[in-house]
Write an enzyme that holds these catalytic residues in place. Structure first.
Site, short mmCIF file in Angstrom:
data_model
loop_
_atom_site.label_atom_id
_atom_site.label_comp_id
_atom_site.label_asym_id
_atom_site.label_seq_id
_atom_site.Cartn_x
_atom_site.Cartn_y
_atom_site.Cartn_z
N GLU A 1 31.65 35.42 47.46
CA GLU A 1 32.94 35.91 46.97
C GLU A 1 32.68 36.85 45.80
OE1 GLU A 1 34.91 32.37 45.48
OE2 GLU A 1 34.05 32.67 43.49
N GLY B 1 38.12 28.00 38.63
CA GLY B 1 37.01 28.84 38.21
C GLY B 1 36.38 29.53 39.42
N CYS B 2 35.51 30.48 39.13
CA CYS B 2 34.90 31.25 40.23
C CYS B 2 33.93 30.40 41.05
CB CYS B 2 34.20 32.49 39.67
SG CYS B 2 33.12 32.18 38.24
N TYR B 3 33.03 29.67 40.38
CA TYR B 3 32.15 28.77 41.12
C TYR B 3 32.94 27.72 41.91
CZ TYR B 3 27.75 30.17 38.71
OH TYR B 3 26.64 30.83 38.24
#
Length: 347
Positions: free
Chosen positions: A313, A148-150
């Site tokens: 990011e 995932g992004c986190y």
């Protein structure tokens, strides 16, 4: 040329995949699916792709995904695991941007995603697609579960501290204070992402528990080789894209004289998509916008025992589609940076 199919190309990660893959010198975009938009030219939905993508959306049945070399799933949770077995049997590589192949514990998956896992045997062979940590395993993988992004920001931010032979920080009290733009919630219509709800506002959510927590702890413990405790609090901020994670770790007395700047620079030496900035820097989300770059900066307020790690990011690129392309490059023996050396967009 690598024949690429995309399942579920109408969301933000889907269009980001299209943007990256359309300009990739070793990719032939072969199919993109959407049952609802069957027959619609992709460029009609996403005008930014006019002149770059000539495909039309098609149903999965028409798309001939079995003839692709790799298929990306930019779909809701549960879709990839329903189709993975057939694709793998046809020799197709699978890269899932959702959560179907992230968590190794099926009970944890069912707890956090509210559905049974339909192919635990395939889950067992899936490789977690974080290249800076799992590069060698990715080279041999048939199926990738992208982070995932986190979790990407948290794991890369803490990794140099945890990868040492002995603990440098109190690994039971790690804290991640993370902020994301609204595109992280996807393109579906929901009240909390409406302009009138998200603009001029800043809020925490998921404080009791967020589905990215078990994934991140799983990854951090794999890096450390020992148990890790993490408090993770996500926030929604009024911007379109980007993640800013402020990470906190308390130094152990025996680690107070460690040169943490050198530790991070050495750990990420040679990594094209991780930029360890000069000590005391303050990376901004706009410094990585639309790029596959992740930037890290270290602080030690007052020279004390608290190490503060700042990580930024783009949630749709390094946090999703770009990381998927990075994994594809590794799997097919290409230079890891192929098609990904975009300069961040300013302002």
């Amino acid at each position: 040329m690598i024949k690429v199919g995309i399942v579920g190309g109408t969301g933000y990660t889907g269009v980001e995949l299209l943007r990256l893959l359309a300009a990739h010198p070793q990719v032939q975009l072969t199919a993109i699916t959407s049952r609802k938009e069957d027959g619609m030219p992709v460029a009609d939905m996403f005008p930014s792709l006019r002149g770059h993508v000539s495909l039309a959306f098609s149903t999965p049945e028409k798309a001939k995904l079995n003839e692709c070399d790799v298929v990306f799933f930019a779909t809701p949770h549960g879709v990839a695991m329903a189709q993975a077995r057939e694709l793998l049997a046809a020799g197709v590589k699978v890269i899932d941007l959702a959560a179907d192949f992230r968590l190794k514990d099926t009970a944890e998956f069912e707890k956090w995603y509210g559905m049974p896992h339909s192919c635990p045997d395939i889950l067992g062979e899936a490789v977690y697609g974080l290249p800076e940590i799992n590069r060698e395993a990715i080279r041999q993988a048939r199926i990738i579960g992208l982070p995932g992004c986190y979790p990407t920001s948290m794991q890369l931010g803490f990794a140099p501290l945890l990868a040492q032979g002995k603990p440098l920080v109190n690994e039971s009290t790690l804290i991640a204070d993370c902020k994301s733009g609204v595109s992280g919630a996807g393109r579906k219509a929901e009240v909390h992402t409406l302009l009138a709800e998200a603009a001029d506002n800043f809020k925490a959510y998921g404080v009791k528990g967020h589905r990215h927590l078990p994934e991140t702890v799983q990854g951090l413990q794999a890096i450390a080789g020992r148990k890790v405790g993490l408090t993770f609090v996500p926030h929604l901020v009024p911007m379109i894209r980007g993640i800013h994670s402020t990470l906190y770790a308390t130094l152990l007395p025996e680690a107070r004289n460690t040169d943490f700047q050198a530790l991070y620079e050495n750990y990420f030496e040679g990594e094209k998509f991780v930029d360890v900035m000069p000590a005391g820097s303050h990376p901004e989300t706009r410094s990585v916008r639309a790029s596959n770059k992740l930037r890290i900066a270290l602080h030690r307020p007052g020279g004390g025992d608290l190490l503060v790690i700042l990580v930024v990011e783009d949630n749709l690129v390094k946090g999703a589609a770009g990381q998927g392309v990075q994994c594809m490059n590794i799997i097919f023996g290409l230079d890891e940076t192929t098609g990904l050396m975009h300069i961040p967009v300013l302002p």
